[in-house]
Design a protein around this motif. Structure first.
Motif, short mmCIF file in Angstrom:
data_model
loop_
_atom_site.label_atom_id
_atom_site.label_comp_id
_atom_site.label_asym_id
_atom_site.label_seq_id
_atom_site.Cartn_x
_atom_site.Cartn_y
_atom_site.Cartn_z
N ILE A 156 -0.78 6.84 4.01
CA ILE A 156 0.23 5.42 4.51
C ILE A 156 0.67 5.49 6.06
N ASP A 157 0.31 6.76 6.45
CA ASP A 157 0.05 7.50 8.14
C ASP A 157 -0.72 6.22 8.50
N LEU A 158 -2.52 6.46 8.24
CA LEU A 158 -3.56 6.13 8.99
C LEU A 158 -3.38 4.05 8.73
N TYR A 159 -2.24 3.49 7.66
CA TYR A 159 -2.16 2.45 7.64
C TYR A 159 -1.54 1.42 8.39
N VAL A 160 -0.54 1.77 9.37
CA VAL A 160 0.46 1.63 10.42
C VAL A 160 -0.65 0.86 11.60
N PRO A 161 -1.20 2.45 12.08
CA PRO A 161 -2.00 1.41 12.80
C PRO A 161 -3.44 0.25 12.47
N ALA A 206 5.31 8.54 11.57
CA ALA A 206 6.73 8.89 13.03
C ALA A 206 5.91 8.16 13.67
N LEU A 207 6.50 7.87 14.85
CA LEU A 207 6.71 6.91 15.82
C LEU A 207 5.34 7.81 17.14
N PRO A 208 5.26 6.64 17.28
CA PRO A 208 3.65 7.01 18.37
C PRO A 208 4.92 7.86 19.10
N ARG A 209 3.68 9.00 19.09
CA ARG A 209 4.20 10.69 19.91
C ARG A 209 4.03 10.12 20.77
N GLN A 210 2.57 9.47 21.82
CA GLN A 210 2.47 8.86 23.08
C GLN A 210 2.56 7.93 23.34
N MET A 234 5.29 -1.24 12.37
CA MET A 234 5.86 0.18 12.94
C MET A 234 7.28 1.09 12.45
N THR A 235 8.66 -1.05 12.77
CA THR A 235 9.09 -0.03 12.20
C THR A 235 10.02 0.53 10.70
N VAL A 236 9.02 -0.91 10.04
CA VAL A 236 9.50 -0.48 8.26
C VAL A 236 8.21 0.68 8.24
N GLY A 237 7.39 0.84 9.03
CA GLY A 237 6.40 2.50 8.75
C GLY A 237 7.64 3.64 9.07
N ARG A 238 8.25 3.37 9.40
CA ARG A 238 9.60 4.26 10.28
C ARG A 238 10.57 4.53 9.04
N ILE A 239 10.75 3.27 8.55
CA ILE A 239 11.92 3.26 8.17
C ILE A 239 12.00 3.32 6.36
N VAL A 240 10.54 3.02 5.94
CA VAL A 240 11.05 3.18 4.93
C VAL A 240 9.79 3.97 3.83
N PHE A 241 8.97 4.10 4.70
CA PHE A 241 8.35 5.55 4.17
C PHE A 241 8.13 6.47 5.48
N LEU A 271 1.37 -1.63 -0.44
CA LEU A 271 -0.17 0.01 0.26
C LEU A 271 0.81 1.45 0.01
N GLY A 272 2.25 1.28 0.52
CA GLY A 272 2.74 2.16 -0.01
C GLY A 272 3.32 2.59 -0.56
N LEU A 273 3.54 1.51 -1.45
CA LEU A 273 4.02 1.74 -2.90
C LEU A 273 3.07 2.46 -4.03
N ILE A 274 1.46 2.99 -3.56
CA ILE A 274 1.21 3.67 -4.23
C ILE A 274 1.36 5.70 -4.28
N PRO A 275 1.29 5.49 -4.94
CA PRO A 275 2.03 7.36 -5.16
C PRO A 275 1.26 7.97 -4.16
N SER A 276 -0.84 7.55 -4.22
CA SER A 276 -2.01 8.93 -3.77
C SER A 276 -1.76 8.65 -2.39
N PHE A 277 -1.45 6.67 -2.01
CA PHE A 277 -1.02 6.91 -0.06
C PHE A 277 -0.38 7.85 0.57
N GLY A 278 0.49 8.52 -0.09
CA GLY A 278 1.98 8.95 -0.17
C GLY A 278 1.84 10.74 0.13
N GLU A 279 0.61 11.24 -0.35
CA GLU A 279 0.18 12.32 -0.32
C GLU A 279 -0.44 12.69 0.87
#
Length: 263
Positions: free
Chosen positions: A72-77, A148-152, A138-145, A53-61
């Protein structure tokens, strides 16, 4: 997805209860690690789906309707919750119903090790696998895409543990309702699809129409999705979301306890 486990080994001597429970846990852990299919669906699949999903261009906008965030920020949870769903609803129920169907639990009742040791071991192993998968997503979401890691962090952990507890309680109830492994697979598949929807796998909960979102947020995974998203944004998960998960966990645990049969 069904998981066929060989029968757990039984001891020839009579160990102390604590030692016996540790032996069951070790045996079940070895059997669990020998199941590449279960490990793939629990640990690898959610992160693999997130990567696709992260490779879909529109998901990174960045989108105004999502508060300036990316899809993609919403898809990590969502990937985190998907790991729990796979663990509690697809992997665990066929194992326990298979043990009961094959008479393993009945035979265990004649030994110093109670059948509840198997249930406890399975819950612990599948819960640990779900948490490991959450950490990987969460690790892949942070490193690849660059998600942000959870702020709380503390609030995120509380929501995560409640979500794990609710899905394992639901899985235990499915084990109680299904008398055979085939019946367990059929019931789990229906509940699995429903829970995937409420977790936001197809449509993030935050992007659902308001009426639908108000309904979904009172389901275990709808509440979990909102709680995790809020903690990721830096706020403490709402008491409503935490309360919904806690109530579902208590209710499902009560029903599973009342309905579960070892034979």
């Amino acid at each position: 997805m069904t998981t066929a486990h060989p029968a757990p080994a039984t001891a020839t001597t009579t160990p102390a209860p604590a030692s016996a429970h540790r032996a069951v846990l070790r045996t079940e852990a070895r059997l669990f690690l020998r199941e590449p299919g279960a490990l793939f669906w629990i640990v690898v699949f959610p992160t693999a789906l997130l990567t696709i999903l992260g490779l879909i261009p529109s998901f990174g906008e960045h989108k105004d309707e999502l508060g300036g965030r990316r899809v993609i920020d919403l898809y990590v949870p969502v990937a985190v919750l998907l790991a729990m769903i796979m663990s509690g609803l697809q992997a665990m129920p066929p194992v326990l119903t298979g043990y009961r169907e094959r008479g393993i639990l009945r035979r265990m009742s004649t030994t110093p090790v109670r059948p509840s040791a198997l249930l406890t071991a399975q819950i612990a192993l599948h819960g640990a696998a779900a948490l490991a998968s959450a950490a990987l997503a969460m690790t892949v979401g942070r490193i690849v895409f660059g998600v942000a890691l959870p702020r709380q962090a503390a609030g995120y952990l509380v929501a995560l543990l409640l979500a794990v507890a609710s899905v394992l309680a639901l899985g235990s109830l499915l084990c109680a309702l299904a008398r055979t492994a085939k019946g367990s697979a059929a019931i789990s598949s229906v509940v699995y699809l429903l829970m995937m929807f409420t977790a936001g796998v197809w449509i993030p909960v935050q992007g659902m129409p308001e009426t639908l979102r108000n309904i979904v947020r009172f389901t275990p995974f709808g509440a979990a999705s909102e709680a995790l998203d809020r903690a990721a944004s830096g706020g403490w998960p709402g008491l409503v979301q935490l309360g919904v998960m806690a109530l579902w966990t208590a209710l499902l645990t009560y029903l599973a306890t009342r309905l579960f049969r070892w034979e």
